[in-house]
Structures are given as C-alpha cells and as structure tokens.
Motif scaffolding. Structure first.
Motif, PDB file in Angstrom:
ATOM      1  N   ARG A 153     -11.724  22.757 -19.703  1.00 37.55           N
ATOM      2  CA  ARG A 153     -10.778  21.638 -19.685  1.00 37.55           C
ATOM      3  C   ARG A 153     -11.222  20.611 -20.716  1.00 37.55           C
ATOM      4  O   ARG A 153     -12.307  20.027 -20.599  1.00 37.55           O
ATOM      5  CB  ARG A 153     -10.725  21.024 -18.286  1.00 37.55           C
ATOM      6  CG  ARG A 153     -10.235  22.015 -17.226  1.00 37.55           C
ATOM      7  CD  ARG A 153     -10.180  21.413 -15.837  1.00 37.55           C
ATOM      8  NE  ARG A 153      -9.337  20.215 -15.776  1.00 37.55           N
ATOM      9  CZ  ARG A 153      -8.903  19.674 -14.641  1.00 37.55           C
ATOM     10  NH1 ARG A 153      -9.220  20.249 -13.478  1.00 37.55           N
ATOM     11  NH2 ARG A 153      -8.157  18.589 -14.655  1.00 37.55           N
ATOM     12  N   GLU A 154     -10.387  20.403 -21.733  1.00 34.37           N
ATOM     13  CA  GLU A 154     -10.760  19.526 -22.843  1.00 34.37           C
ATOM     14  C   GLU A 154     -11.045  18.091 -22.385  1.00 34.37           C
ATOM     15  O   GLU A 154     -11.872  17.397 -22.988  1.00 34.37           O
ATOM     16  CB  GLU A 154      -9.657  19.530 -23.913  1.00 34.37           C
ATOM     17  CG  GLU A 154      -9.436  20.869 -24.590  1.00 34.37           C
ATOM     18  CD  GLU A 154     -10.677  21.407 -25.281  1.00 34.37           C
ATOM     19  OE1 GLU A 154     -11.426  20.593 -25.871  1.00 34.37           O
ATOM     20  OE2 GLU A 154     -10.914  22.628 -25.221  1.00 34.37           O
ATOM     21  N   GLU A 155     -10.370  17.658 -21.315  1.00 34.50           N
ATOM     22  CA  GLU A 155     -10.583  16.287 -20.856  1.00 34.50           C
ATOM     23  C   GLU A 155     -11.977  16.101 -20.241  1.00 34.50           C
ATOM     24  O   GLU A 155     -12.427  14.967 -20.023  1.00 34.50           O
ATOM     25  CB  GLU A 155      -9.501  15.862 -19.849  1.00 34.50           C
ATOM     26  CG  GLU A 155      -9.503  16.625 -18.538  1.00 34.50           C
ATOM     27  CD  GLU A 155      -8.592  17.848 -18.544  1.00 34.50           C
ATOM     28  OE1 GLU A 155      -8.058  18.183 -17.471  1.00 34.50           O
ATOM     29  OE2 GLU A 155      -8.438  18.454 -19.632  1.00 34.50           O
ATOM     30  N   TYR A 156     -12.668  17.212 -19.973  1.00 33.36           N
ATOM     31  CA  TYR A 156     -14.028  17.146 -19.433  1.00 33.36           C
ATOM     32  C   TYR A 156     -15.087  17.106 -20.538  1.00 33.36           C
ATOM     33  O   TYR A 156     -16.279  16.985 -20.247  1.00 33.36           O
ATOM     34  CB  TYR A 156     -14.310  18.339 -18.520  1.00 33.36           C
ATOM     35  CG  TYR A 156     -13.656  18.283 -17.152  1.00 33.36           C
ATOM     36  CD1 TYR A 156     -12.999  17.140 -16.708  1.00 33.36           C
ATOM     37  CD2 TYR A 156     -13.708  19.389 -16.302  1.00 33.36           C
ATOM     38  CE1 TYR A 156     -12.395  17.098 -15.457  1.00 33.36           C
ATOM     39  CE2 TYR A 156     -13.120  19.366 -15.047  1.00 33.36           C
ATOM     40  CZ  TYR A 156     -12.459  18.217 -14.634  1.00 33.36           C
ATOM     41  OH  TYR A 156     -11.875  18.185 -13.383  1.00 33.36           O
ATOM     42  N   ILE A 157     -14.672  17.237 -21.779  1.00 32.98           N
ATOM     43  CA  ILE A 157     -15.616  17.223 -22.907  1.00 32.98           C
ATOM     44  C   ILE A 157     -15.535  15.857 -23.574  1.00 32.98           C
ATOM     45  O   ILE A 157     -14.496  15.483 -24.128  1.00 32.98           O
ATOM     46  CB  ILE A 157     -15.294  18.341 -23.921  1.00 32.98           C
ATOM     47  CG1 ILE A 157     -15.361  19.705 -23.232  1.00 32.98           C
ATOM     48  CG2 ILE A 157     -16.248  18.281 -25.112  1.00 32.98           C
ATOM     49  CD1 ILE A 157     -14.872  20.859 -24.092  1.00 32.98           C
ATOM     50  N   ARG A 158     -16.615  15.110 -23.506  1.00 32.96           N
ATOM     51  CA  ARG A 158     -16.604  13.729 -23.994  1.00 32.96           C
ATOM     52  C   ARG A 158     -17.744  13.490 -24.985  1.00 32.96           C
ATOM     53  O   ARG A 158     -18.885  13.890 -24.732  1.00 32.96           O
ATOM     54  CB  ARG A 158     -16.770  12.758 -22.821  1.00 32.96           C
ATOM     55  CG  ARG A 158     -15.670  12.879 -21.764  1.00 32.96           C
ATOM     56  CD  ARG A 158     -14.399  12.200 -22.229  1.00 32.96           C
ATOM     57  NE  ARG A 158     -13.271  12.494 -21.353  1.00 32.96           N
ATOM     58  CZ  ARG A 158     -12.239  11.679 -21.193  1.00 32.96           C
ATOM     59  NH1 ARG A 158     -12.210  10.514 -21.827  1.00 32.96           N
ATOM     60  NH2 ARG A 158     -11.236  12.025 -20.410  1.00 32.96           N
TER      61      ARG A 158
ATOM     62  N   LEU B 206     -16.906   7.559 -19.109  1.00 29.46           N
ATOM     63  CA  LEU B 206     -17.110   7.866 -17.686  1.00 29.46           C
ATOM     64  C   LEU B 206     -15.983   7.265 -16.839  1.00 29.46           C
ATOM     65  O   LEU B 206     -15.496   7.900 -15.889  1.00 29.46           O
ATOM     66  CB  LEU B 206     -18.467   7.327 -17.230  1.00 29.46           C
ATOM     67  CG  LEU B 206     -19.672   8.145 -17.722  1.00 29.46           C
ATOM     68  CD1 LEU B 206     -20.957   7.324 -17.616  1.00 29.46           C
ATOM     69  CD2 LEU B 206     -19.809   9.442 -16.930  1.00 29.46           C
ATOM     70  N   ASN B 207     -15.555   6.063 -17.184  1.00 31.66           N
ATOM     71  CA  ASN B 207     -14.425   5.456 -16.470  1.00 31.66           C
ATOM     72  C   ASN B 207     -13.186   6.341 -16.567  1.00 31.66           C
ATOM     73  O   ASN B 207     -12.479   6.559 -15.569  1.00 31.66           O
ATOM     74  CB  ASN B 207     -14.110   4.067 -17.056  1.00 31.66           C
ATOM     75  CG  ASN B 207     -15.029   2.991 -16.516  1.00 31.66           C
ATOM     76  OD1 ASN B 207     -15.443   3.049 -15.356  1.00 31.66           O
ATOM     77  ND2 ASN B 207     -15.365   2.015 -17.349  1.00 31.66           N
ATOM     78  N   GLU B 208     -12.933   6.869 -17.777  1.00 26.97           N
ATOM     79  CA  GLU B 208     -11.770   7.744 -17.974  1.00 26.97           C
ATOM     80  C   GLU B 208     -11.931   9.060 -17.204  1.00 26.97           C
ATOM     81  O   GLU B 208     -10.970   9.562 -16.610  1.00 26.97           O
ATOM     82  CB  GLU B 208     -11.576   8.015 -19.467  1.00 26.97           C
ATOM     83  CG  GLU B 208     -11.094   6.808 -20.254  1.00 26.97           C
ATOM     84  CD  GLU B 208     -10.864   7.120 -21.721  1.00 26.97           C
ATOM     85  OE1 GLU B 208     -10.823   8.326 -22.076  1.00 26.97           O
ATOM     86  OE2 GLU B 208     -10.745   6.165 -22.522  1.00 26.97           O
TER      87      GLU B 208
ATOM     88  N   LEU C 205      -9.406  10.547 -13.729  1.00 25.11           N
ATOM     89  CA  LEU C 205      -8.580  11.751 -13.771  1.00 25.11           C
ATOM     90  C   LEU C 205      -8.128  12.144 -12.367  1.00 25.11           C
ATOM     91  O   LEU C 205      -8.794  11.829 -11.368  1.00 25.11           O
ATOM     92  CB  LEU C 205      -9.365  12.911 -14.402  1.00 25.11           C
ATOM     93  CG  LEU C 205      -9.742  12.771 -15.892  1.00 25.11           C
ATOM     94  CD1 LEU C 205     -10.697  13.898 -16.291  1.00 25.11           C
ATOM     95  CD2 LEU C 205      -8.482  12.799 -16.767  1.00 25.11           C
ATOM     96  N   ASP C 206      -7.000  12.858 -12.297  1.00 24.77           N
ATOM     97  CA  ASP C 206      -6.511  13.337 -10.994  1.00 24.77           C
ATOM     98  C   ASP C 206      -7.547  14.239 -10.331  1.00 24.77           C
ATOM     99  O   ASP C 206      -7.702  14.226  -9.110  1.00 24.77           O
ATOM    100  CB  ASP C 206      -5.190  14.105 -11.177  1.00 24.77           C
ATOM    101  CG  ASP C 206      -4.052  13.178 -11.577  1.00 24.77           C
ATOM    102  OD1 ASP C 206      -4.179  11.961 -11.311  1.00 24.77           O
ATOM    103  OD2 ASP C 206      -3.061  13.666 -12.155  1.00 24.77           O
ATOM    104  N   ALA C 207      -8.247  15.030 -11.160  1.00 28.10           N
ATOM    105  CA  ALA C 207      -9.308  15.904 -10.635  1.00 28.10           C
ATOM    106  C   ALA C 207     -10.595  15.570 -11.395  1.00 28.10           C
ATOM    107  O   ALA C 207     -10.943  16.231 -12.381  1.00 28.10           O
ATOM    108  CB  ALA C 207      -8.939  17.366 -10.815  1.00 28.10           C
ATOM    109  N   PRO C 208     -11.313  14.539 -10.999  1.00 25.79           N
ATOM    110  CA  PRO C 208     -12.536  14.156 -11.710  1.00 25.79           C
ATOM    111  C   PRO C 208     -13.610  15.239 -11.583  1.00 25.79           C
ATOM    112  O   PRO C 208     -13.549  16.073 -10.669  1.00 25.79           O
ATOM    113  CB  PRO C 208     -12.975  12.861 -11.022  1.00 25.79           C
ATOM    114  CG  PRO C 208     -12.338  12.903  -9.678  1.00 25.79           C
ATOM    115  CD  PRO C 208     -11.058  13.659  -9.840  1.00 25.79           C
ATOM    116  N   PRO C 209     -14.577  15.262 -12.460  1.00 23.97           N
ATOM    117  CA  PRO C 209     -15.598  16.312 -12.410  1.00 23.97           C
ATOM    118  C   PRO C 209     -16.477  16.218 -11.166  1.00 23.97           C
ATOM    119  O   PRO C 209     -16.709  15.131 -10.633  1.00 23.97           O
ATOM    120  CB  PRO C 209     -16.426  16.071 -13.675  1.00 23.97           C
ATOM    121  CG  PRO C 209     -16.181  14.641 -14.024  1.00 23.97           C
ATOM    122  CD  PRO C 209     -14.789  14.342 -13.593  1.00 23.97           C
ATOM    123  N   GLU C 210     -16.929  17.386 -10.736  1.00 21.16           N
ATOM    124  CA  GLU C 210     -17.885  17.456  -9.616  1.00 21.16           C
ATOM    125  C   GLU C 210     -19.319  17.443 -10.125  1.00 21.16           C
ATOM    126  O   GLU C 210     -20.253  17.231  -9.349  1.00 21.16           O
ATOM    127  CB  GLU C 210     -17.682  18.754  -8.834  1.00 21.16           C
ATOM    128  CG  GLU C 210     -16.274  18.999  -8.342  1.00 21.16           C
ATOM    129  CD  GLU C 210     -16.082  20.429  -7.864  1.00 21.16           C
ATOM    130  OE1 GLU C 210     -15.546  20.584  -6.747  1.00 21.16           O
ATOM    131  OE2 GLU C 210     -16.492  21.372  -8.576  1.00 21.16           O
TER     132      GLU C 210
END
Length: 335
Positions: A216-221, A232-234, A238-243
């Motif tokens: 998931r590209e939104e998990y790569i920062r 980290l705020n972003e 997210l609807d499904a934040p990282p675990e």
C-alpha cells in the motif's frame, strides 16, 4: 628550551643501529629480538623521545593521515563506525581527520578539497551523492578512496555497505510472524536517491510480496527528520492505519517513539515497532525495542583494510567491488 632528542641518540642509548630504531618506530618488531625491543622502548622512555612526524612524512612521502567524511554524524551508526575506524587506523600508525557533511553536497565538496590540500593519504567517504565530478576525478587520479554505507552507480570505487534489502526483509518477517498485516515503512528523505533508504524500501516491497501481502503506497513515507511527525499524523488519520511501523534508521525511530508517547499509543498493543540500527537505549526502553543491527565493527574493519591496501599498493587500479555485509535481528518486546 628543551633540546630535541634524535633517533641517533635513541640508537646510541639502546646500543642498536638507527635502522633498528626506525623498524621499531614502524612496528616492524619481527626484525628484532625481544631484548632489543625492550632496550629501545626503555631508551625512548628515558630520553623522552617523540618521533618527528613531519620529517617522517617528507622522507616516506606519506602524511600517515586519512580523512573520513561522514554524511551525518547524528546517526548512531555513524558514530559507531567512526569509533571503530579510528581504532583501526590508530593501530596502523595513522591519524584520522573526521568531517561531518550534514548531508550537504557543498559542505562535502569543501571537505574533500580541504583534505586533499592537506595531502591526506586517502579518504573514507559516506557520500552525499551530490559531487559526482569530484568522485570521478579522485577515481581517475587513482586517489585512495573507499565509500561507506552508500554506493554511487557507475563509479568503480570500493564500497562497504549493508545488505539493505535483507535488513528490511528481517523486519517484515518478524512482523508477519507476529501476525501483523498492515505494515508501514518510514525513512528519511530519498530526494538524492540515498541508496540505503531506497534499498530498504525496495526490500520492504519485496518482503511484503513474498508473504502475499499488498503493498500500500500510503504506508510508504519518506521525509526530512523535521517533517516525520506530519507523516505520522497522516498515517494514523487513514481509514486503516498501520498496525506496525518499520523505522528506516535511528533518527526515524526517535520520531516514532516521540509520536507514540505524545499520542498515548502503547507499543506493541496499539502499534508494533522495529528500528533499523541499534540504539543505546533499545534494550532498556519500555518495552525493549526490536532492532535490525548493522555489523559496524566488521564494516569499519573492511573499509580500513580496503583503504590501506590502496595506500600501500603500487597498483592503485586494482579491482573494485561493493562489499555488502549482513544485518541481524535482535528480537525484543516491541514486536
């Protein structure tokens, strides 16, 4: 004014030749008996003799000095490597000059030019990647140089670095073993294509795919250290934040831990964390932190060996290679 003691006076006091004293000073002990060595040592101490490093440099056409330009001295990895490099060169009769480029190519350029003007015998550089012309010039001139931690594509310069793909894989494997599926990676900026950061992201992608998990590209920062809190705020909006979060280096890890504390997130109950690079507090943090470590002493030893080979060799155009050393996982309580 104290009179300078000469090597001839040491030789006379120890009842040996000047060449034998010279061999002692150059640590060529295999050329003398133990009793001879002890006599020279006693004479040096009694006469309070100090070798003239300038005269030695002129005679042997060597300054017995090397420069080390680190990209960013704030990283714990950098300070661990520098300590080991200094020990190695000191054992070989060399002094080192340490410079911190702050990840700024212009600062790095100034240091390279300054160290060459001081006629250092060689350089170990953690390259910023922003001075290709200078790197190429040193290579063409057969100036002894070794790159540490980062490679520059297209340049045949001996490089010592981590197997960064494997480092990311070890972390992802540990997360998956603990049944985490939504896994993020955060690194400092890749604006100059800094190889460890780029490769760790590549390794992260490959490891997720190997486990059959979506990338998931939104998990790569990626961001400068000062902007990681915003990332980290972003992530957590997210609807499904990282675990789980893989911190790409120690500075990222500090920002992640700061965020967790400020937002009252519990590790690993709310979010699991693994950092790449051991940090001094990892074993006694609450909970103790799982980390992927770099073999800093082995890396320093290899860089020293490669640079000394170039300095001492008549054939400065010997074969070059990228030497990748293996990371290891220290499993603790944060995952």
């Amino acid at each position: 004014m104290a009179k300078n003691i000469t090597i001839a006076q040491v030789a006379e006091q120890a009842k040996v030749s000047k060449s034998t004293v010279s061999q002692y000073l150059n640590k060529r002990y295999e050329y003398m008996s133990e009793s001879t060595r002890q006599r020279i040592e006693a004479a040096i101490e009694e006469l309070n003799y100090h070798p003239n490093s300038i005269a030695r440099s002129l005679k042997q056409k060597s300054t017995y000095t090397v420069g080390v330009i680190v990209a960013n001295i704030l990283h714990s990895f950098s300070t661990q490597i520098l300590r080991a490099i200094e020990n190695n060169f000191n054992a070989n009769g060399f002094h080192i000059i340490i410079c911190n480029a702050d990840d700024e190519p212009e600062k790095e350029r100034n240091y390279i030019e300054m160290l060459q003007a001081k006629q250092v015998d060689g350089l170990i550089i953690f390259p910023t990647g922003g001075n290709l012309d200078l790197y190429e010039q040193m290579h063409k001139q057969n100036f002894p140089v070794v790159f540490m931690d980062r490679k520059i594509d297209g340049l045949e310069i001996n490089t010592v670095m981590l197997d960064n793909h494997r480092a990311a894989q070890l972390a992802i494997d540990a997360f998956v073993e603990s049944d985490y599926k939504r896994i993020s990676i955060i690194t400092t900026s890749i604006i100059r294509n800094t190889s460890p950061r780029v490769e760790r992201i590549e390794g992260y992608r490959q490891a997720l795919e190997a486990h059959g998990l979506p990338v998931r590209e939104e998990y790569i920062r990626t961001a400068d250290a000062a902007n990681i809190q915003n990332e980290l705020n972003e992530l957590f909006a997210l609807d499904a934040p990282p675990e789980a979060i893989l911190a790409g280096n120690d500075r990222v890890l500090l920002e992640v831990l700061k965020y967790m504390k400020e937002h009252q997130l519990v590790i690993p109950d709310d979010v699991a964390v693994i950092g790449i690079d051991e940090v001094a507090f990892a074993s006694f943090y609450t909970p103790p932190l799982t980390v992927v470590t770099q073999p800093t002493i082995d890396m320093a030893n290899k860089a020293t060996e490669l640079l000394l080979e170039q300095i001492k060799s008549e054939n400065k155009t010997a074969k070059t290679a990228i030497h990748r050393l293996q990371p290891s996982l220290i499993k603790r309580g944060s995952c």
